[in-house]
Design an enzyme around this catalytic site. Structure first.
Site, mmCIF file in Angstrom:
data_model
loop_
_atom_site.group_PDB
_atom_site.id
_atom_site.type_symbol
_atom_site.label_atom_id
_atom_site.label_comp_id
_atom_site.label_asym_id
_atom_site.label_seq_id
_atom_site.Cartn_x
_atom_site.Cartn_y
_atom_site.Cartn_z
ATOM 1 N N ASP A 1 -3.888 5.942 8.069
ATOM 2 C CA ASP A 1 -2.687 5.948 7.221
ATOM 3 C C ASP A 1 -1.884 7.229 7.485
ATOM 4 O O ASP A 1 -2.346 8.133 8.181
ATOM 5 C CB ASP A 1 -3.159 5.884 5.756
ATOM 6 C CG ASP A 1 -2.012 5.650 4.787
ATOM 7 O OD1 ASP A 1 -0.925 5.231 5.223
ATOM 8 O OD2 ASP A 1 -2.206 5.898 3.583
ATOM 9 N N GLU B 1 2.870 8.885 10.532
ATOM 10 C CA GLU B 1 4.245 8.834 11.106
ATOM 11 C C GLU B 1 4.635 10.133 11.801
ATOM 12 O O GLU B 1 5.525 10.056 12.664
ATOM 13 C CB GLU B 1 5.263 8.535 9.992
ATOM 14 C CG GLU B 1 5.122 7.151 9.410
ATOM 15 C CD GLU B 1 3.859 6.941 8.560
ATOM 16 O OE1 GLU B 1 3.436 7.924 7.946
ATOM 17 O OE2 GLU B 1 3.323 5.837 8.561
ATOM 18 N N ASP C 1 3.873 0.611 1.746
ATOM 19 C CA ASP C 1 3.984 0.599 0.276
ATOM 20 C C ASP C 1 5.118 -0.302 -0.194
ATOM 21 O O ASP C 1 6.233 0.156 -0.464
ATOM 22 C CB ASP C 1 4.210 2.025 -0.230
ATOM 23 C CG ASP C 1 3.047 2.931 0.153
ATOM 24 O OD1 ASP C 1 2.004 2.403 0.579
ATOM 25 O OD2 ASP C 1 3.202 4.153 0.035
HETATM 26 O O1 LIG Z 1 -3.912 6.959 0.352
HETATM 27 C C1 LIG Z 1 -3.066 6.739 -0.690
HETATM 28 C C2 LIG Z 1 -1.883 5.880 -0.306
HETATM 29 O O2 LIG Z 1 -1.144 6.577 0.704
HETATM 30 C C3 LIG Z 1 -0.005 5.897 1.263
HETATM 31 O O3 LIG Z 1 1.090 5.825 0.349
HETATM 32 C C4 LIG Z 1 1.628 7.053 -0.127
HETATM 33 C C5 LIG Z 1 2.863 7.481 0.660
HETATM 34 O O4 LIG Z 1 2.544 7.648 1.990
HETATM 35 C C6 LIG Z 1 3.376 8.782 0.090
HETATM 36 O O5 LIG Z 1 4.543 9.216 0.719
HETATM 37 C C7 LIG Z 1 3.678 8.630 -1.373
HETATM 38 O O6 LIG Z 1 4.790 7.746 -1.554
HETATM 39 C C8 LIG Z 1 5.547 7.930 -2.715
HETATM 40 C C9 LIG Z 1 6.756 8.753 -2.395
HETATM 41 O O7 LIG Z 1 6.369 9.985 -1.807
HETATM 42 C C10 LIG Z 1 7.500 9.008 -3.703
HETATM 43 O O8 LIG Z 1 8.666 9.718 -3.398
HETATM 44 C C11 LIG Z 1 7.860 7.698 -4.391
HETATM 45 O O9 LIG Z 1 8.848 6.998 -3.678
HETATM 46 O O10 LIG Z 1 6.745 6.847 -4.481
HETATM 47 C C12 LIG Z 1 6.069 6.591 -3.237
HETATM 48 C C13 LIG Z 1 4.998 5.536 -3.448
HETATM 49 O O11 LIG Z 1 4.076 5.871 -4.434
HETATM 50 O O12 LIG Z 1 2.573 8.142 -2.061
HETATM 51 C C14 LIG Z 1 2.063 6.896 -1.560
HETATM 52 C C15 LIG Z 1 0.939 6.535 -2.470
HETATM 53 O O13 LIG Z 1 1.409 6.340 -3.736
HETATM 54 C C16 LIG Z 1 -0.383 4.502 1.709
HETATM 55 O O14 LIG Z 1 0.733 3.838 2.193
HETATM 56 C C17 LIG Z 1 -1.067 3.721 0.628
HETATM 57 O O15 LIG Z 1 -1.439 2.462 1.076
HETATM 58 C C18 LIG Z 1 -2.296 4.505 0.161
HETATM 59 O O16 LIG Z 1 -2.896 3.813 -0.894
#
Ligand SMILES: OC[C@H]1O[C@H](O[C@H]2[C@H](O)[C@@H](O)[C@@H](O[C@H]3[C@H](O)[C@@H](O)[C@@H](O)O[C@@H]3CO)O[C@@H]2CO)[C@H](O)[C@@H](O)[C@@H]1O
Length: 961
Positions: free
Chosen positions: A480, A483, A603
């Site tokens: 994961d 990028e 996500d």
């Molecule tokens: O391992 C945990 C999860 O990690 C990934 O998702 C995360 C993502 O990569 C992060 O950038 C962040 O995303 C949040 C973003 O930063 C925030 O500004 C807001 O837009 O909400 C986003 C989504 O919550 O956190 C993500 C996890 O919440 C991975 O893609 C998941 O599958 C994993 O479970």
């Protein structure tokens, strides 16, 4: 203006100035005495004149480049052609033009043409040949001294289906299809303002092609488009790997795939081809309907043209270059359950138990980073996931054939007592900034990023995976955040006086002390791609683009292949472990990633829109050569409604990769959480587990020919242009069509049926559409998903089960479909079976069997037979065909003269006939008495799979047409 500087702001400023001056002029004139008039008037008129000149000049486009002229051309020793291109006139916009370019074109295969243009005097960054193995372009200066005598102003070089031609001055090239004379690519200007000459600077490359307005384009991802799979003219498609979730429309998401398929219907006949621009630098691709322009911030032009002409031929040709998709193990086609926030092992154990209790199939249970110690890769939390208990749990689930997968992120926690980090430092494996490991922040807090371009890193990574596998015998890895995602931007330090939090939620807020890095041209390139869909700096929330990889490679160039290089290293590591077929799930992908990994679309949101987008995202990845793909079922966050989750599992049960995954903060959404969802899951996944042999055969087809597992309808019906933009239905293979409900509150679905006969997989009802095909409104109560099998098919099915391992050993049924009511017809199908524990998926004696099934109906006689290759494996396993179900036959009265292997089978009990309900009929005149189409079931068979067999029977009073 594509080949000019944007000048809107200049115009706006000039007009404002002009307005101001005009106001002042009028006021002044009013208040000024006549005696001063002449002096003031003269001054103002002068200023006015200058302003008009400024406005006029600013609306004239400023050219970014003036093009090149071909100054020499000759044949290269490898059978290609090479030439030199000289810049016509240099300018400095976006940096100086590269004075001399090397052109190389070669028909690499019967159906593939390569056109490569780079700096003739200096090596430039291009996709590394060790990561994506392919023919080398010739060394530089090879053509420098070549004679000019061959130089013609226009010239053609012909391969078997593609013709390359050029115009010497200003240089442009085109690619034509020989068989129909169609121009597929043409970089010469169409005379419009949106189309400039070719530009080649160090940090800015531009080239355009003309396109006919009837071309349907697909690809250019990773990108979510609200309108579906077909590209629409408009905003740029920006390609730059970014941690932006699939809910963001028209933005540069996790992967980069600079390839498009172009489908054209020429007088009712379809021709498809594809164009790959193999370049890993950030780019904006502007599609304008009648032209397409690439604006790239580095690298080279390395075009590959694939002639098709069918969509399947295109992906075959494409994946023969970029790498065939990875063979997936059988269990990977089972259902997967994951969640961020399985706080301890007991929760995981409960989940597995609850699936069993609810009688919902489940093959794989996943952990997000909850099992880790402080969110650090390759560790176990001793309290919540004590190793002895985890091992006992794994032994239990492994014994019944279930599997376990965990996440790893590339960011390695900076912590002097953490072995993985220590060994990383000792082996010097991290990406550097000014000689030090580049510091970023992800879930563990401060991290360094391994540099997977460095062979030492690949070795260290393999060793860490081996160590972890000894600690926890995982069955696959989920890579994961590659990028690569960084919660900070720029140059960061660990703050002295503050404890940086790690972990969930606020964990993604940057807590390091960071300052922007803008001083180099790599961090702030002259042309700004539309990064994050917002034109943010390209180093925003990722590794600084002036950071350095192995051998001095800049992150600026290698950014979008980070996830790809990690997938290669991870694949190598897993392959080396138990000799088993690896399973890897990667969020970031690039051209060729499918050879190593599956992909999920990141996500997404638990919304109806996202449910819909999941179909186009999935079928796009099939075109990209990553066929094992799916989206988080029921949505990653925030919380799906019960109805949505019902509908989502009805779609997700047919994703090639079928996984329910949710965010830490979302309520629990395992499929058993709602009774209604559990029921829909039993229906839909129940069907998935029956068609696992088909999915696995598609896996083999994907691995050997690149054919997508989930496909848009135009793959099977390319001449039928009605389906070119269809993104709400899809095919699994060539003839199994899923038509799900994608809207709230709906219990019917309007689905497009291409011409022919279709049979419901759930109740065997039939739909027959006329030559034009048509939309049919289907009933779809909450627990129903419509799945239809097309005529002329033989689908090998099994009985299903709760785990693929057990479903796999049940007897086979062959479902055969003829065109409804036809007295003559053919059908065919295939089945691949192998030992999926083996690394290689290939037809080989003892470890795999391939069966072609055929059926015909003629003069009322039905025949069915098989042709087996490599029979041993299937015969040893003891699989049996227990039943044959045939749909679409006409006749009345009992079938007779059943023969299996030429021997009459007596007793009527094992052949049954019942009438098939005709749901929808258009052009078939139905005389219910005579032309009813039938279900014929031949049961109680025990035909060994792997043995060639024949069977036949006569339909009672068959009707001739
Ligand atoms: O391992 C945990 C999860 O990690 C990934 O998702 C995360 C993502 O990569 C992060 O950038 C962040 O995303 C949040 C973003 O930063 C925030 O500004 C807001 O837009 O909400 C986003 C989504 O919550 O956190 C993500 C996890 O919440 C991975 O893609 C998941 O599958 C994993 O479970």
């Amino acid at each position: 203006m594509l080949n000019s500087l944007p000048n809107r702001s200049l115009n706006r400023a000039s007009y404002s100035l002009l307005t101001l001056l005009l106001v002042r002029l009028v006021t002044t004139m009013f208040y000024s005495a006549i005696s001063f008039l002449s002096l003031y008037l003269f001054n103002y008129l002068l200023i006015l004149l200058l302003c008009f000149l400024l406005v006029n000049s600013s609306s004239t486009p400023t050219k970014i480049g003036n093009g090149y002229r071909l100054i020499s051309i000759e044949e290269t020793p490898d059978g290609g052609i090479g030439g030199l291109l000289q810049v016509k006139q240099r300018n400095k916009i976006y940096g100086p033009d590269i004075p001399l370019l090397q052109l190389y074109a070669k028909h690499e295969t019967q159906d593939r043409l390569r056109v490569h243009i780079t700096d003739a005097e200096k090596q430039r960054w291009e996709m590394p040949y060790n990561l994506l193995p392919r023919e080398q372009a010739p060394a530089l200066k090879q053509t420098k001294g070549s004679s000019r005598k061959n130089l013609k102003t226009v010239r053609e070089y012909s391969g078997s289906e593609l013709i390359f031609s050029y115009i010497a001055d200003p240089f442009s090239f085109s690619v034509k299809r020989k068989s129909n004379g169609q121009t597929l690519f043409n970089s010469s200007s169409d005379g419009s303002d949106s189309f400039g000459v070719m530009v080649f600077k160090d940090q800015y490359l531009e080239i355009s092609t003309q396109l006919p307005n009837y071309a349907s384009l697909y690809g250019l991802g990773e990108n979510t488009q609200p309108h579906g799979i077909k590209l629409l003219p408009g905003d740029p498609y920006t390609l730059y790997t970014t941690d932006i979730s699939a809910i963001n429309l028209n933005a540069d998401l996790y992967g980069s795939h600079p390839v498009y398929m172009d489908l054209r219907n020429v007088k009712g006949q379809a021709y498809a081809h594809a164009v790959l621009l193999l370049n890993s630098n950030g780019m904006d691709v502007f599609y304008r309907g009648t032209s397409l322009t690439y604006k790239i911030i580095g690298g080279v032009f390395d075009f590959y043209f694939f002639s098709g002409p069918s969509p399947l031929a295109v992906v075959d040709q494409y994946t023969s270059l970029i790498g065939r998709p990875a063979a997936m193990p059988y269990w990977a086609f089972g259902f997967h359950q994951c969640r961020w926030g399985y706080h301890n092992l007991s929760v995981v154990e409960d989940v597995v138990e609850n699936y069993k209790r609810a009688q919902i199939p489940l093959d794989v249970i996943w952990n997000d980073d909850d099992h880790m110690d402080g969110h650090k890769d390759f560790t176990l939390n001793p309290n919540n996931y004590p190793r002895p208990k985890l091992l006992a749990f794994l032994e239990k689930i492994h014994s019944i054939g279930m599997k376990y997968i965990v996440i790893i992120d590339p960011g390695i926690g900076v912590n002097s007592s953490y072995g993985v980090y220590q060994r990383g430092i000792v082996n010097d494996v991290f990406i550097k900034y000014q000689g030090e490991p580049y510091l970023a922040q992800v879930w563990p807090g401060a991290v360094n990023f391994p540099d997977f371009l460095n062979p030492k890193t690949v070795e260290w990574w393999g060793d860490e995976i081996r160590r972890f596998h000894e600690l926890v015998p995982v069955d696959g890895l989920w890579i994961d955040m590659n990028e690569a995602s960084n919660f900070c931007s720029g140059l960061c330090k660990i703050p002295k006086d503050k404890q940086c939090p790690s972990g969930t939620g606020p964990g993604w807020v940057c807590c390091l002390d960071c300052k922007n890095i803008t001083k180099t041209r790599w961090d702030d390139p002259p042309y700004k791609i539309n990064a994050s869909g917002l034109q943010v700096p390209i180093g925003y929330k990722t590794i600084a683009t002036s950071a350095v990889h192995y051998n001095g490679v800049l992150e600026y160039d290698a950014h979008s292949i980070y996830g790809f290089s990690q997938a290669i290293a991870t694949h190598k590591a897993l392959q080396g472990l138990e000799g088993k077929r690896p399973f890897i799930l990667s969020r970031s992908t690039y051209v060729g990633s499918g050879k190593y990994a599956a992909h999920w679309t990141g996500d997404n949101k638990g919304t109806w829109e996202d449910l819909k987008y999941s179909i186009s995202n999935m079928i796009n990845f099939g075109i990209f050569g990553v066929p094992m793909v799916g989206s988080d079922i029921c949505g990653f966050y925030p919380a799906p409604t019960e109805e949505l989750c019902n509908r989502w599992i009805e779609v997700g049960a047919f994703y090639p990769f079928s996984r329910d995954h949710a965010n830490y903060y979302s309520p629990r959404q395992e499929l058993y959480q709602w009774d209604s969802v559990a029921q829909s899951a039993r229906n839909a996944l129940g069907m998935r587990y029956k068609i696992l042999p088909h999915l696995y055969t598609l896996n083999y087809e994907a691995h050997t020919t690149g054919a997508p597992i989930a496909r848009p309808l135009f793959f099977s019906f390319p001449d039928y242009s009605e389906c070119y933009g269809l993104s709400t239905q899809f095919l699994l293979g060539s003839s199994l069509m899923i038509s799900p409900v994608l809207e709230q509150g709906k219990t019917q679905v309007k689905a497009l049926f291409p011409p022919g006969s279709w049979y419901s997989m759930f109740n065997m009802t039939q739909i027959i559409t006329s030559q034009g095909g048509q939309y049919v409104t289907l009933d779809a109560p909450l627990h129903v998903v419509n799945v239809h099998l097309y005529q002329n098919s033989i689908l090998p099915m099994q009985q299903g089960g709760l785990i693929s391992k057990e479903a796999r050993m049940t007897p086979f049924t062959l479902l055969v479909t003829f065109p409804a009511g036809a007295s003559n017809g053919k059908a065919a199908g295939k089945l691949f079976l192998d030992d999926d524990e083996l690394q290689e998926m290939k037809l080989a004696s003892g470890s795999a069997t391939y069966v072609d099934f055929y059926a015909t109906v003629s003069q009322g006689t039905v025949k069915l037979w098989s042709e087996v290759q490599e029979s041993k494996f299937a015969l040893d396993k003891g699989w049996k065909i227990g039943k044959v179900t045939v749909l679409g036959l006409v006749g009345s009265g009992a079938p007779s003269s059943l023969e299996v292997e030429g021997k009459p089978v007596t007793g009527a009990s094992n052949i049954e006939l019942s009438s098939l309900e005709q749901k929808y009929i258009t052009n078939l005149e139905v005389d219910d008495e005579k032309k009813r189409s039938m279900v014929v079931e031949v049961d109680g068979l025990e035909i060994p799979v792997g043995k060639n067999f024949t069977m036949s029977w006569k339909m009672g009073s068959a009707v001739e047409h």
